[in-house]
Motif scaffolding. Structure first.
Motif, PDB file in Angstrom:
ATOM      1  N   GLY A 129      -2.498   3.639   1.293  1.00  0.00           N
ATOM      2  CA  GLY A 129      -1.713   4.870   1.339  1.00  0.00           C
ATOM      3  C   GLY A 129      -0.224   4.675   1.233  1.00  0.00           C
ATOM      4  N   GLY A 130       0.227   3.495   0.789  1.00  0.00           N
ATOM      5  CA  GLY A 130       1.660   3.298   0.540  1.00  0.00           C
ATOM      6  C   GLY A 130       2.384   2.465   1.567  1.00  0.00           C
ATOM      7  N   HIS A 131       1.646   1.704   2.414  1.00  0.00           N
ATOM      8  CA  HIS A 131       2.280   0.903   3.476  1.00  0.00           C
ATOM      9  C   HIS A 131       2.243  -0.578   3.113  1.00  0.00           C
ATOM     10  CE1 HIS A 131       2.045   4.631   5.594  1.00  0.00           C
ATOM     11  NE2 HIS A 131       0.717   4.593   5.664  1.00  0.00           N
ATOM     12  N   TYR A 132       3.421  -1.205   3.125  1.00  0.00           N
ATOM     13  CA  TYR A 132       3.521  -2.634   2.820  1.00  0.00           C
ATOM     14  C   TYR A 132       3.475  -3.406   4.129  1.00  0.00           C
ATOM     15  CZ  TYR A 132       5.314  -7.011   0.792  1.00  0.00           C
ATOM     16  OH  TYR A 132       5.474  -8.315   0.384  1.00  0.00           O
ATOM     17  N   TYR A 133       2.372  -4.120   4.360  1.00  0.00           N
ATOM     18  CA  TYR A 133       2.209  -4.919   5.575  1.00  0.00           C
ATOM     19  C   TYR A 133       2.467  -6.394   5.271  1.00  0.00           C
ATOM     20  CZ  TYR A 133      -0.002  -0.849   7.740  1.00  0.00           C
ATOM     21  OH  TYR A 133      -0.248   0.397   8.254  1.00  0.00           O
ATOM     22  N   GLN A 134       3.082  -7.057   6.215  1.00  0.00           N
ATOM     23  CA  GLN A 134       3.345  -8.492   6.060  1.00  0.00           C
ATOM     24  C   GLN A 134       2.028  -9.268   6.119  1.00  0.00           C
ATOM     25  OE1 GLN A 134       5.486 -10.429   9.286  1.00  0.00           O
ATOM     26  NE2 GLN A 134       6.556 -11.737   7.837  1.00  0.00           N
ATOM     27  N   PRO A 135       1.733 -10.052   5.093  1.00  0.00           N
ATOM     28  CA  PRO A 135       0.494 -10.839   5.138  1.00  0.00           C
ATOM     29  C   PRO A 135       0.594 -11.953   6.180  1.00  0.00           C
ATOM     30  CG  PRO A 135       1.777 -11.390   3.182  1.00  0.00           C
ATOM     31  CD  PRO A 135       2.476 -10.243   3.841  1.00  0.00           C
ATOM     32  N   HIS A 136      -0.518 -12.259   6.832  1.00  0.00           N
ATOM     33  CA  HIS A 136      -0.515 -13.326   7.834  1.00  0.00           C
ATOM     34  C   HIS A 136      -1.890 -13.953   7.953  1.00  0.00           C
ATOM     35  CE1 HIS A 136      -1.564  -9.624  10.003  1.00  0.00           C
ATOM     36  NE2 HIS A 136      -2.204 -10.377  10.885  1.00  0.00           N
ATOM     37  N   VAL A 137      -1.916 -15.204   8.439  1.00  0.00           N
ATOM     38  CA  VAL A 137      -3.173 -15.964   8.527  1.00  0.00           C
ATOM     39  C   VAL A 137      -3.538 -16.318   9.965  1.00  0.00           C
ATOM     40  CG1 VAL A 137      -2.917 -16.934   6.210  1.00  0.00           C
ATOM     41  CG2 VAL A 137      -1.995 -18.188   8.174  1.00  0.00           C
ATOM     42  N   VAL A 138      -2.749 -15.882  10.930  1.00  0.00           N
ATOM     43  CA  VAL A 138      -3.042 -16.186  12.341  1.00  0.00           C
ATOM     44  C   VAL A 138      -3.071 -14.898  13.149  1.00  0.00           C
ATOM     45  CG1 VAL A 138      -2.135 -17.269  14.445  1.00  0.00           C
ATOM     46  CG2 VAL A 138      -2.194 -18.554  12.309  1.00  0.00           C
ATOM     47  N   LYS A 139      -4.110 -14.777  14.002  1.00  0.00           N
ATOM     48  CA  LYS A 139      -4.279 -13.598  14.859  1.00  0.00           C
ATOM     49  C   LYS A 139      -3.671 -13.795  16.235  1.00  0.00           C
ATOM     50  CE  LYS A 139      -7.924 -11.181  15.242  1.00  0.00           C
ATOM     51  NZ  LYS A 139      -9.304 -10.736  15.519  1.00  0.00           N
ATOM     52  N   GLU A 140      -3.959 -14.985  16.828  1.00  0.00           N
ATOM     53  CA  GLU A 140      -3.574 -15.213  18.225  1.00  0.00           C
ATOM     54  C   GLU A 140      -3.241 -16.678  18.468  1.00  0.00           C
ATOM     55  OE1 GLU A 140      -6.469 -11.953  20.492  1.00  0.00           O
ATOM     56  OE2 GLU A 140      -7.079 -14.054  20.348  1.00  0.00           O
ATOM     57  N   ILE A 141      -2.407 -16.874  19.492  1.00  0.00           N
ATOM     58  CA  ILE A 141      -2.189 -18.198  20.065  1.00  0.00           C
ATOM     59  C   ILE A 141      -2.775 -18.144  21.477  1.00  0.00           C
ATOM     60  CG2 ILE A 141      -0.510 -19.962  20.694  1.00  0.00           C
ATOM     61  CD1 ILE A 141      -0.523 -19.401  17.726  1.00  0.00           C
ATOM     62  N   GLU A 201      -0.415  10.551  -2.067  1.00  0.00           N
ATOM     63  CA  GLU A 201      -1.029  11.255  -3.198  1.00  0.00           C
ATOM     64  C   GLU A 201      -1.106  10.352  -4.424  1.00  0.00           C
ATOM     65  OE1 GLU A 201      -0.276  15.313  -5.898  1.00  0.00           O
ATOM     66  OE2 GLU A 201       1.153  14.707  -4.343  1.00  0.00           O
ATOM     67  N   THR A 202      -0.028   9.632  -4.694  1.00  0.00           N
ATOM     68  CA  THR A 202      -0.018   8.704  -5.826  1.00  0.00           C
ATOM     69  C   THR A 202      -1.037   7.590  -5.624  1.00  0.00           C
ATOM     70  OG1 THR A 202       2.300   9.159  -6.383  1.00  0.00           O
ATOM     71  CG2 THR A 202       1.403   7.037  -7.072  1.00  0.00           C
ATOM     72  N   CYS A 203      -1.131   7.095  -4.406  1.00  0.00           N
ATOM     73  CA  CYS A 203      -2.078   6.013  -4.105  1.00  0.00           C
ATOM     74  C   CYS A 203      -3.517   6.461  -4.346  1.00  0.00           C
ATOM     75  CB  CYS A 203      -1.906   5.540  -2.662  1.00  0.00           C
ATOM     76  SG  CYS A 203      -0.341   4.688  -2.353  1.00  0.00           S
ATOM     77  N   GLU A 204      -3.835   7.676  -3.958  1.00  0.00           N
ATOM     78  CA  GLU A 204      -5.201   8.175  -4.150  1.00  0.00           C
ATOM     79  C   GLU A 204      -5.534   8.274  -5.641  1.00  0.00           C
ATOM     80  OE1 GLU A 204      -7.647   8.796  -1.970  1.00  0.00           O
ATOM     81  OE2 GLU A 204      -6.315   7.937  -0.444  1.00  0.00           O
ATOM     82  N   TRP A 205      -4.573   8.747  -6.425  1.00  0.00           N
ATOM     83  CA  TRP A 205      -4.807   8.857  -7.866  1.00  0.00           C
ATOM     84  C   TRP A 205      -4.988   7.474  -8.496  1.00  0.00           C
ATOM     85  CZ3 TRP A 205      -2.710   7.133 -12.374  1.00  0.00           C
ATOM     86  CH2 TRP A 205      -3.131   7.768 -13.547  1.00  0.00           C
ATOM     87  N   LEU A 206      -4.177   6.514  -8.084  1.00  0.00           N
ATOM     88  CA  LEU A 206      -4.278   5.160  -8.632  1.00  0.00           C
ATOM     89  C   LEU A 206      -5.615   4.509  -8.274  1.00  0.00           C
ATOM     90  CD1 LEU A 206      -0.658   3.850  -7.909  1.00  0.00           C
ATOM     91  CD2 LEU A 206      -1.665   4.271 -10.167  1.00  0.00           C
ATOM     92  N   LYS A 207      -6.097   4.735  -7.042  1.00  0.00           N
ATOM     93  CA  LYS A 207      -7.391   4.176  -6.650  1.00  0.00           C
ATOM     94  C   LYS A 207      -8.513   4.719  -7.533  1.00  0.00           C
ATOM     95  CE  LYS A 207      -7.129   5.096  -2.183  1.00  0.00           C
ATOM     96  NZ  LYS A 207      -7.543   5.165  -0.773  1.00  0.00           N
ATOM     97  N   GLU A 208      -8.456   6.000  -7.827  1.00  0.00           N
ATOM     98  CA  GLU A 208      -9.492   6.582  -8.683  1.00  0.00           C
ATOM     99  C   GLU A 208      -9.375   6.044 -10.108  1.00  0.00           C
ATOM    100  OE1 GLU A 208     -12.692   8.459 -10.128  1.00  0.00           O
ATOM    101  OE2 GLU A 208     -12.133   8.124  -8.026  1.00  0.00           O
ATOM    102  N   ALA A 209      -8.151   5.875 -10.598  1.00  0.00           N
ATOM    103  CA  ALA A 209      -7.961   5.319 -11.939  1.00  0.00           C
ATOM    104  C   ALA A 209      -8.547   3.912 -12.022  1.00  0.00           C
ATOM    105  CB  ALA A 209      -6.477   5.302 -12.294  1.00  0.00           C
ATOM    106  N   MET A 210      -8.354   3.114 -10.986  1.00  0.00           N
ATOM    107  CA  MET A 210      -8.896   1.746 -10.984  1.00  0.00           C
ATOM    108  C   MET A 210     -10.404   1.749 -10.747  1.00  0.00           C
ATOM    109  SD  MET A 210      -5.886  -0.576  -9.295  1.00  0.00           S
ATOM    110  CE  MET A 210      -5.449   0.519  -7.929  1.00  0.00           C
ATOM    111  N   HIS A 211     -10.902   2.776 -10.046  1.00  0.00           N
ATOM    112  CA  HIS A 211     -12.347   2.932  -9.912  1.00  0.00           C
ATOM    113  C   HIS A 211     -12.965   3.166 -11.290  1.00  0.00           C
ATOM    114  CE1 HIS A 211     -15.928   5.607  -8.550  1.00  0.00           C
ATOM    115  NE2 HIS A 211     -16.313   4.358  -8.700  1.00  0.00           N
ATOM    116  N   GLN A 212     -12.348   4.027 -12.090  1.00  0.00           N
ATOM    117  CA  GLN A 212     -12.834   4.286 -13.434  1.00  0.00           C
ATOM    118  C   GLN A 212     -12.725   3.042 -14.316  1.00  0.00           C
ATOM    119  OE1 GLN A 212     -14.427   7.054 -14.371  1.00  0.00           O
ATOM    120  NE2 GLN A 212     -14.177   7.752 -12.253  1.00  0.00           N
TER     121      GLN A 212
END
Length: 702
Positions: free
Chosen positions: A486-498, A521-532
């Motif tokens: 839905g348009g949120h850029y999250y920082q990628p990470h490989v560790v959950k806990e210490i 709204e744009t994200c939903e349209w793009l997901k459907e386009a890639m589904h097709q």
């Protein structure tokens, strides 16, 4: 008669009366002052001693020890474990023992100790007697000789049992066995050998992490050595003081070992038949930035990371210089998914169109004429930038531009978007910036992206379909995931806990929202386009090889020509996700210079589909329409947890055999550390032991 002379008598001396001295008040005051001063000094001295004892006892103890005859021994800390998200140990430290001989003690003890000591060493540690006698002859005054290293506990235990034996014959011999002792140390072990090798990295004997999680979290994984001090003063017996070691923290990763194994299986299958220069696969959760699997090729054995025998012959290795070997090792150890940059190609097209939609430069109803390419000035002359369909797609809608991967339409979209907004969205997507992933060696590609000053019309056109600038796999996954959530850029990470050894959480790594990229709204349209793009079986559609029966899958292919243009070298890729309605997983496959048709984007597309076909049911995501699926069976609770090749259909009926989902349900309950054995959802008790679970439920597994 003569008169007798009389001497005059001396007058009697009057006895003087002794005068009694009095201790007057002045003297009393003086004495009181002296006494008070002495008392004050004693109190100050006592207070000082108490202060030193409480605050600096260790310091002064060490000073005293340095003035005595003493010996000391380091007690090594245990480096923390690395675990997957379900608690499976991926890296651990195993205690081993170094055999130490003290020749001075052997030669200076009462009785003949050399022969029984040498015989015992040969018997229990397989070291020739002659070698022991040579050491005693040449190093008779030495107190420390290392005979062998990395002995197992079982080997040491057998010797200790002999020394403590009550058997009379053993006691006769052991009484003259002198000068043998052991140093403890830890050896880093990786139970699954090459699994997730580039992601985990490895630790050297000095507990120095190299690459991967081992390198990035080195300080957390390491602890502090302890020390045992033994000392003998002139006035006391031999005494010991022990400072216990502090072990390192455990690192719980976001990686799921079973997803990692699924991915590695398909990577290895491809490499058995076709070669490539580089290859990487990332599986991630688009809703929080957690990396579930990360694979690059070739992998290496974490327990022997410098062994190249699996990749080169003895003759080839013998012909290499040290510099060549080091260069090869560094290329193998580096993580392609994080450290290498490349031109992404058409996988960028949804991001370009998303930017144009949000900036209202295009609408979902717009159409574009593809006549096979655009001719633009590249700084030296006019040059044709061709679409992959040289004959042209004709009139193309915005959705078809994605489905058919039309370069011509995307160049027109890029022209409408303009240089300023193109650069703006590249920055929003994180291109040319480090994602901040918790792995060492991340490349930013900062110098390999355009600025407003360096982007002209030609560069604007090629940038629209992902050529002309570089990025990394992890940058692409982070940017693409923002479409899926839905348009949120999250920082990628490989560790959950210490966590501590006992499992107490020291630090948790929750999802980190860095910024927002596109509207929902744009994200939903793009997901459907890639589904097709995946689901439509039209002749122009590029992603159909990623279809998974019963699931809605979306995605985008990518084919990028490498520099210099015309060299015939390509990077092919596919990035896909499922389910389309609520994406739970994103898979990105990149293959660099795939042999036997380098433009074959169908290969990464098919691999992504194969991975999703196993990962989705593993994550307990089943087809909404009830489609029967073929699932892999897994063996749980055994040492290597290897997959079997048997498959069976899961019909939801009791068959008497354990299906994949049966065992997955059990495992999720079995590994719940906080569980009391009661399932709050079903209201039923489950089982603490796999064998009991299978026996009671009439389930067999082969």
């Amino acid at each position: 008669m003569a008169k007798q002379y009389e001497f005059p008598q001396r007058p009697k001396k009057q006895k003087r009366k002794k005068r009694r001295r009095r201790f007057n008040d002045n003297n009393r005051r003086k004495l009181l002052i002296v006494f008070s001063f002495l008392l004050l000094c004693i109190c100050v001295l006592i207070g000082r001693l108490i202060y030193i004892n409480l605050s600096k006892s260790d310091t002064y103890t060490r000073i005293v020890m340095t003035q005595m005859n003493y010996d000391s021994q380091t007690i090594p800390f245990k480096r923390g474990d690395i675990l997957d998200r379900n608690g499976t140990v991926l890296a651990t430290s195993e205690k081993v023992y170094n055999l130490i001989l003290d020749p001075y003690v052997v030669l200076n003890s009462n009785g003949d100790c050399a022969e029984p000591t040498a015989e015992t060493i040969e018997k229990y540690f397989d070291i020739d007697e002659k070698e022991i006698y040579d050491i005693l002859d040449e190093k008779g005054d030495s107190r420390y000789v290392v005979l062998t290293k990395e002995l197992s506990y079982d080997t040491v235990k057998a010797y200790q049992d002999f020394m403590e034996s009550e058997d009379e014959k053993d006691k006769e011999i052991s009484a003259y066995v002198k000068g043998i002792w052991f140093e403890e140390e830890y050896l880093r072990k990786y139970p699954y050998n090459s699994l997730a090798s580039s992601l985990l990295g490895f630790a050297n004997k000095g507990n120095v992490g190299t690459w991967g999680i081992e390198g990035y979290y080195n300080d957390m994984l390491n602890g502090t050595d302890g020390r045992e001090y033994g000392y003998l003063s002139d006035a006391s017996d031999f005494q010991r003081t022990t400072v216990s070691p502090v072990n390192g923290y455990n690192v719980v990763s976001t990686i799921d070992m079973n997803i990692q194994r699924i991915v590695e299986k398909y990577v290895n299958q491809l490499l058995e038949t076709r070669e490539c220069a580089n290859m990487g696969v990332i599986v991630a959760n688009p809703n929080n930035g957690e990396i579930l699997a990360m694979v690059d090729a070739p992998s290496f054995d974490l327990n022997n990371p410098r062994d190249l025998s699996g990749l080169y012959s003895e003759e080839e290795l013998a012909a290499m210089s040290n510099e060549e070997v080091v260069d090869i090792l560094n290329r193998i150890w580096r993580n392609f998914c994080v450290s290498d940059t490349y031109e992404a190609g058409s996988t960028v097209k949804p991001l370009t169109i998303g930017a144009a939609l949000d900036e209202a430069k295009v609408s979902v109803n717009d159409t574009f004429l593809c006549d096979g390419g655009e001719e633009l000035f590249d700084g030296s002359g006019m040059q044709l930038i061709a679409c992959h369909n040289r004959n042209g797609h004709g009139t193309t809608s915005l959705m078809e531009a994605i489905m058919w991967s039309c370069n011509d339409a995307l160049m027109q979209v890029g022209t409408r978007l303009g240089v300023t907004d193109m650069i703006k969205y590249h920055q929003l997507y994180g291109f040319g910036q480090k994602t901040g992933i918790d792995l060492p060696g991340e490349a930013s590609a900062e110098t390999l992206v355009f600025t407003e000053e360096t982007m002209g019309n030609f560069e604007l056109a090629t940038s629209a379909f992902g050529q002309g600038y570089n990025l990394t796999m992890v940058q692409m996954v982070a940017a693409f995931s923002s479409i899926l959530n839905g348009g949120h850029y999250y920082q990628p990470h490989v560790v959950k806990e210490i966590t501590t050894e006992s499992g107490n959480v020291v630090k948790s790594f929750d999802k980190v929202l860095v910024r927002n990229t596109l509207s929902e709204e744009t994200c939903e349209w793009l997901k459907e386009a890639m589904h097709q793009t995946v689901s439509d079986d039209g002749w122009n559609t590029t992603g159909t090889a990623a279809q998974v029966a019963g699931y809605t899958v979306g995605g985008k292919t990518g084919t990028a020509e490498k520099l210099p243009r015309g060299s015939g070298k390509y990077v092919v890729s596919f990035i896909g996700f499922a389910p389309v309605e609520d994406p739970a997983v994103v898979v990105y496959v990149v293959i660099d210079e795939l042999k036997d048709n380098q433009e074959d984007s169908g290969t990464p597309t098919k691999m992504a589909g194969d991975i999703l076909s196993e990962v989705l049911p593993y994550l307990q995501i089943f087809p909404a329409d009830g489609t029967e699926i073929v699932q892999e069976n897994y063996t749980w609770g055994v040492e290597d947890e290897t997959q079997t090749e048997d498959t069976e259909e899961s019909t939801g009926e009791e068959t008497g055999n354990a299906t994949y989902s049966d065992l997955m349900k059990f495992q999720s309950q079995w590994t719940d550390e906080d569980s009391d054995g009661y399932d709050d959802i079903t209201g039923e008790y489950y089982w603490d032991d796999l064998a009991e679970y299978m026996e009671v439920n009439g389930i067999s597994y082969e």
